[in-house]
Design an enzyme around this catalytic site. Structure first.
Site, PDB file in Angstrom:
ATOM      1  N   ARG A 160       0.828  -1.217   0.000  1.00 16.28           N
ATOM      2  CA  ARG A 160       0.000   0.000   0.000  1.00 16.28           C
ATOM      3  C   ARG A 160       0.859   1.263   0.000  1.00 16.28           C
ATOM      4  O   ARG A 160       0.458   2.292   0.547  1.00 16.28           O
ATOM      5  CB  ARG A 160      -0.962   0.029   1.203  1.00 16.28           C
ATOM      6  N   SER A 232     -11.237  -0.777   3.252  1.00 14.62           N
ATOM      7  CA  SER A 232     -10.290  -1.094   4.321  1.00 14.62           C
ATOM      8  C   SER A 232      -9.663   0.191   4.860  1.00 14.62           C
ATOM      9  O   SER A 232      -8.978   0.892   4.130  1.00 14.62           O
ATOM     10  CB  SER A 232      -9.201  -2.029   3.801  1.00 14.62           C
ATOM     11  N   GLU A 327      -4.822   3.216   6.209  1.00 10.29           N
ATOM     12  CA  GLU A 327      -4.524   3.189   4.788  1.00 10.29           C
ATOM     13  C   GLU A 327      -5.108   4.429   4.125  1.00 10.29           C
ATOM     14  O   GLU A 327      -4.637   4.887   3.085  1.00 10.29           O
ATOM     15  CB  GLU A 327      -5.144   1.923   4.172  1.00 10.29           C
TER      16      GLU A 327
END
Length: 331
Positions: A160, A232, A327
C-alpha cells in the site's frame, strides 16, 4: 470544468467543500490550467474519493482527471499492454480486461476508486497487487507543469505504498497508467476464501475469479452508496518472525501470511480480538461484518471517524503490542 465552493465527493459521505473544483479532460488541458492554479492555491488531486477522509473543508483547488480512455499499445502471443486514463473507474477497467480474456487484475475486482489511484496506492486484494501488472505511470508535476514517466521500479512500490505517497506526495498528477496483462490465465486462489467459492467452477476462467471476488466483497463489505465508508481503513501490519512466534504461542489460531520482511497479520482479526467489531463511538462505527472497515452511521464528521480510528489503534497496541496504521489519506 470549474466549479466554486463545490462539495467534494467522498465515499465516507463527509460534508466537505473545496474552494474550487476543476476537472480536466486531457494532459494539455491540465498543463494549460496549472500556471494559473498553482500560483495562488493549494492543490489536491483526487480520484474517486474512496480513500480520503476530510476533517474540514479544503481551502484550495481540487483537481480531478476526466481522462477515461483504454488503449492497446503493445501485444504479442503472451501479453497485452494497455495504456489507461487515470479517470477510468477501476472496476470498469477490470471488467474490460476480463471480458477480453486478459488476466492479472481479476482478484482486484470491485475495489472502489479510479485507475490513477491504483498506481498511487498500490491497491491490492486476495494475493494480488497493482504493482504486479503496472509497467509505467505517466504524470504531470503540479508545480513544475512538466511531464514525467515513472517506470515500475521508480515507483518504489511496497505494501500500500509508492513514491507518490512518500517523498513525492502531492507533487504529481497521474494521467495514464500502462499495465501488462497476460493472455494465459494463471489463477491466484490461496488468499482468503476464493478457492472455496470456486469449488464447482470448471474449467476455471478469469470471469469465475472475478465473480467470486465480487460475491465475497459484497457479502462482507458495506456499499458506500448505502453506508459511508472507505473500504479497508487500516493496513495489515507486518511483524518480525520473532514477534509473530510470540503471538502464536499465546494465540495458536492467529491468521497470518508470509511477507518479504516478516509475517503479515490481518488487522481485522486484531481489531476483532479487541472487541471492537460492530461497536460504535457516536456516529462512527467499526463494521459488524469486517472489522477492517470503519463506517459513517449517518452525520459523522471526519473528526469522529479519526477519533474512532485512534481508539481502535490504541486498543490493538495495548492488547498485542502492534501498531496498526490507516490506509486512508486524512485531509
Amino acid at each position: 470544468m470549474k466549479r466554486e465552493c463545490y462539495p467534494i465527493y467522498n465515499t465516507f459521505g463527509i460534508d466537505a467543500k473545496a474552494r474550487l473544483y476543476v476537472e480536466y479532460g486531457s494532459e494539455d488541458e491540465l498543463l494549460a490550467l496549472l500556471p494559473e492554479l498553482s500560483a495562488a492555491s493549494r492543490l489536491l488531486h483526487v480520484g474517486g474519493g474512496s480513500n480520503l477522509l476530510f476533517t474540514s473543508d479544503f481551502d484550495g483547488v481540487v483537481l480531478h482527471s476526466g481522462i477515461r480512455s483504454i488503449e492497446v499499445v503493445g501485444e504479442d502471443d503472451d501479453f497485452v499492454l494497455l495504456r489507461v486514463g487515470a479517470g477510468v473507474v477501476w472496476d470498469d477497467f477490470v471488467a474490460h480486461c476480463v471480458a477480453h480474456g486478459w488476466s492479472g487484475v481479476e482478484n482486484l475486482s470491485l475495489i472502489p476508486g479510479e485507475v490513477g489511484a491504483s498506481a498511487v496506492q498500490n491497491i491490492g486484494a486476495y494475493g494480488v497487487e497493482a504493482k504486479d501488472v503496472i509497467v509505467s505511470v505517466e504524470t504531470i508535476g503540479l508545480r513544475t507543469a512538466c511531464r514525467r514517466v515513472f517506470q515500475n521500479e521508480e515507483c518504489r512500490y511496497g505494501y500500500r505504498q509508492s513514491v507518490f505517497k512518500q517523498e513525492l506526495r502531492g507533487q504529481y498528477a497521474v494521467t495514464y497508467v500502462t499495465y501488462r496483462l497476460s493472455k494465459h490465465f494463471v489463477p491466484h486462489l490461496d488468499y482468503g476464501n476464493i478457492r472455496a467459492e470456486l469449488a464447482d467452477a470448471e474449467p476455471l476462467t478469469p470471469q469465475h475469479v472475478r465473480d467470486a471476488v465480487i460475491r465475497i466483497r459484497q457479502h462482507k463489505l458495506p456499499d458506500p452508496a448505502v453506508q459511508g465508508n472507505a473500504g479497508s481503513f487500516f493496513m495489515n501490519p507486518v511483524v518480525s518472525r520473532e514477534k509473530f512466534e510470540s503471538l502464536q504461542a499465546a494465540y495458536p489460531q492467529i491468521p497470518h501470511y508470509d511477507a518479504p520482511d516478516g509475517v503479515k497479520i490481518p488487522a481485522g482479526w486484531l481489531i476483532e480480538q479487541c472487541g471492537w467489531k460492530g461497536r460504535a463511538e457516536g456516529r462512527a462505527a467499526v463494521h459488524d461484518r469486517q472489522a477492517l472497515v470503519l463506517v459513517n452511521l449517518g452525520g459523522a464528521t471526519g473528526a469522529d471517524i479519526l477519533h474512532l480510528s485512534a481508539v481502535v489503534c490504541d486498543a490493538v497496541w495495548q492488547k498485542f503490542g502492534i501498531r496498526i496504521h490507516p490506509e486512508v489519506n486524512v485531509i
